[in-house]
Design a protein around this motif. Structure first.
Motif, PDB file in Angstrom:
ATOM      1  N   GLY A  72     -10.732 -16.231   6.079  1.00  0.00           N
ATOM      2  CA  GLY A  72     -11.618 -16.612   4.983  1.00  0.00           C
ATOM      3  C   GLY A  72     -10.949 -17.404   3.890  1.00  0.00           C
ATOM      4  N   VAL A  73     -10.007 -16.798   3.244  1.00  0.00           N
ATOM      5  CA  VAL A  73      -9.401 -17.396   2.057  1.00  0.00           C
ATOM      6  C   VAL A  73      -8.532 -18.604   2.411  1.00  0.00           C
ATOM      7  CG1 VAL A  73      -7.852 -16.968   0.106  1.00  0.00           C
ATOM      8  CG2 VAL A  73      -9.516 -15.234   0.787  1.00  0.00           C
ATOM      9  N   PHE A  74      -7.645 -18.459   3.393  1.00  0.00           N
ATOM     10  CA  PHE A  74      -6.743 -19.560   3.732  1.00  0.00           C
ATOM     11  C   PHE A  74      -7.488 -20.801   4.243  1.00  0.00           C
ATOM     12  CE2 PHE A  74      -3.236 -16.224   4.379  1.00  0.00           C
ATOM     13  CZ  PHE A  74      -2.830 -16.349   3.060  1.00  0.00           C
ATOM     14  N   PRO A  75      -8.456 -20.657   5.167  1.00  0.00           N
ATOM     15  CA  PRO A  75      -9.202 -21.853   5.587  1.00  0.00           C
ATOM     16  C   PRO A  75      -9.976 -22.510   4.440  1.00  0.00           C
ATOM     17  CG  PRO A  75      -9.480 -20.118   7.200  1.00  0.00           C
ATOM     18  CD  PRO A  75      -8.783 -19.515   6.014  1.00  0.00           C
ATOM     19  N   MET A  76     -10.532 -21.693   3.551  1.00  0.00           N
ATOM     20  CA  MET A  76     -11.270 -22.254   2.416  1.00  0.00           C
ATOM     21  C   MET A  76     -10.323 -22.993   1.478  1.00  0.00           C
ATOM     22  SD  MET A  76     -14.014 -22.925   0.884  1.00  0.00           S
ATOM     23  CE  MET A  76     -15.304 -21.912   1.508  1.00  0.00           C
ATOM     24  N   ALA A  77      -9.161 -22.412   1.223  1.00  0.00           N
ATOM     25  CA  ALA A  77      -8.179 -23.074   0.358  1.00  0.00           C
ATOM     26  C   ALA A  77      -7.708 -24.387   0.994  1.00  0.00           C
ATOM     27  CB  ALA A  77      -6.994 -22.148   0.099  1.00  0.00           C
ATOM     28  N   ARG A  78      -7.488 -24.375   2.290  1.00  0.00           N
ATOM     29  CA  ARG A  78      -7.068 -25.597   2.993  1.00  0.00           C
ATOM     30  C   ARG A  78      -8.137 -26.669   2.888  1.00  0.00           C
ATOM     31  NH1 ARG A  78      -7.547 -26.569   8.827  1.00  0.00           N
ATOM     32  NH2 ARG A  78      -6.691 -28.629   9.078  1.00  0.00           N
ATOM     33  N   PHE A  79      -9.406 -26.292   3.099  1.00  0.00           N
ATOM     34  CA  PHE A  79     -10.507 -27.247   2.976  1.00  0.00           C
ATOM     35  C   PHE A  79     -10.570 -27.828   1.568  1.00  0.00           C
ATOM     36  CE2 PHE A  79     -14.856 -27.919   1.479  1.00  0.00           C
ATOM     37  CZ  PHE A  79     -15.217 -28.995   2.277  1.00  0.00           C
ATOM     38  N   LEU A  80     -10.472 -26.978   0.561  1.00  0.00           N
ATOM     39  CA  LEU A  80     -10.530 -27.452  -0.822  1.00  0.00           C
ATOM     40  C   LEU A  80      -9.385 -28.407  -1.126  1.00  0.00           C
ATOM     41  CD1 LEU A  80     -11.518 -24.182  -2.705  1.00  0.00           C
ATOM     42  CD2 LEU A  80     -12.957 -26.186  -2.294  1.00  0.00           C
ATOM     43  N   TYR A  81      -8.198 -28.090  -0.655  1.00  0.00           N
ATOM     44  CA  TYR A  81      -7.013 -28.900  -0.941  1.00  0.00           C
ATOM     45  C   TYR A  81      -7.008 -30.222  -0.172  1.00  0.00           C
ATOM     46  CZ  TYR A  81      -2.145 -30.217  -1.552  1.00  0.00           C
ATOM     47  OH  TYR A  81      -1.001 -30.903  -1.842  1.00  0.00           O
ATOM     48  N   THR A  82      -7.421 -30.207   1.089  1.00  0.00           N
ATOM     49  CA  THR A  82      -7.321 -31.420   1.912  1.00  0.00           C
ATOM     50  C   THR A  82      -8.552 -32.297   1.880  1.00  0.00           C
ATOM     51  OG1 THR A  82      -8.072 -30.267   3.898  1.00  0.00           O
ATOM     52  CG2 THR A  82      -5.689 -30.378   3.513  1.00  0.00           C
ATOM     53  N   ASN A  83      -9.741 -31.738   1.614  1.00  0.00           N
ATOM     54  CA  ASN A  83     -10.966 -32.539   1.660  1.00  0.00           C
ATOM     55  C   ASN A  83     -11.686 -32.640   0.329  1.00  0.00           C
ATOM     56  OD1 ASN A  83     -10.608 -33.039   4.359  1.00  0.00           O
ATOM     57  ND2 ASN A  83     -12.005 -31.446   5.039  1.00  0.00           N
ATOM     58  N   PHE A  84     -11.991 -31.501  -0.259  1.00  0.00           N
ATOM     59  CA  PHE A  84     -12.859 -31.501  -1.427  1.00  0.00           C
ATOM     60  C   PHE A  84     -12.211 -32.094  -2.673  1.00  0.00           C
ATOM     61  CE2 PHE A  84     -14.811 -29.401  -5.134  1.00  0.00           C
ATOM     62  CZ  PHE A  84     -16.091 -29.897  -4.986  1.00  0.00           C
ATOM     63  N   LEU A  85     -11.027 -31.634  -3.027  1.00  0.00           N
ATOM     64  CA  LEU A  85     -10.377 -32.130  -4.247  1.00  0.00           C
ATOM     65  C   LEU A  85     -10.044 -33.628  -4.173  1.00  0.00           C
ATOM     66  CD1 LEU A  85      -8.145 -29.095  -5.253  1.00  0.00           C
ATOM     67  CD2 LEU A  85     -10.304 -29.829  -6.254  1.00  0.00           C
TER      68      LEU A  85
END
Length: 128
Positions: free
Chosen positions: A17-30
């Protein structure tokens, strides 16, 4: 409940949950969010020029029901400097058909930082 069970559940929550979401936020969203603010400023104050699209890649992100693409452009500045820069842009499926490798588009770039660009034109799609 035992402590081992609780620790196991916390680890599972972190891993799935947390690690995939953090990865998505860091690599795509931000990067997409930052790129959007940069493009708005360049559209207001930038210099227009023609640029060739040298690469298009669909990301895993969507915005407003449209897939987000990384578009890489190559262009020359008014000082004759050759620049290659990438932006992230949500595209309709019709735009995807036009905005591909080899297409010449009009962009705007920041003369102080030519790697900051924004797509300035939209392809003419007959029938719209």
């Amino acid at each position: 409940m035992s402590n081992a069970f609780i620790i196991t559940m916390v680890i599972i929550a972190l891993v799935f949950g947390v690690f995939p979401m953090a990865r998505f936020l860091y690599t795509n969203f931000l990067p997409y969010l930052k790129d959007g603010f940069s493009q708005d400023a360049v559209l207001k104050y930038g210099v227009a020029t023609d640029a060739e699209i040298v690469n298009t890649v669909q990301t895993s992100s969507w915005d407003g029901g449209k897939p987000v693409y990384k578009l890489t452009f190559r262009f020359k500045t008014k000082d004759n400097e050759l620049v290659e820069s990438t932006i992230m842009k949500p595209l309709t499926f019709k735009e995807i058909g036009f905005l591909k490798e080899g297409y010449i588009a009009t962009i705007k770039y920041d003369p102080a930082k030519p790697h900051k660009i924004a797509l300035y034109d939209k392809p003419l799609i007959l029938g719209d």
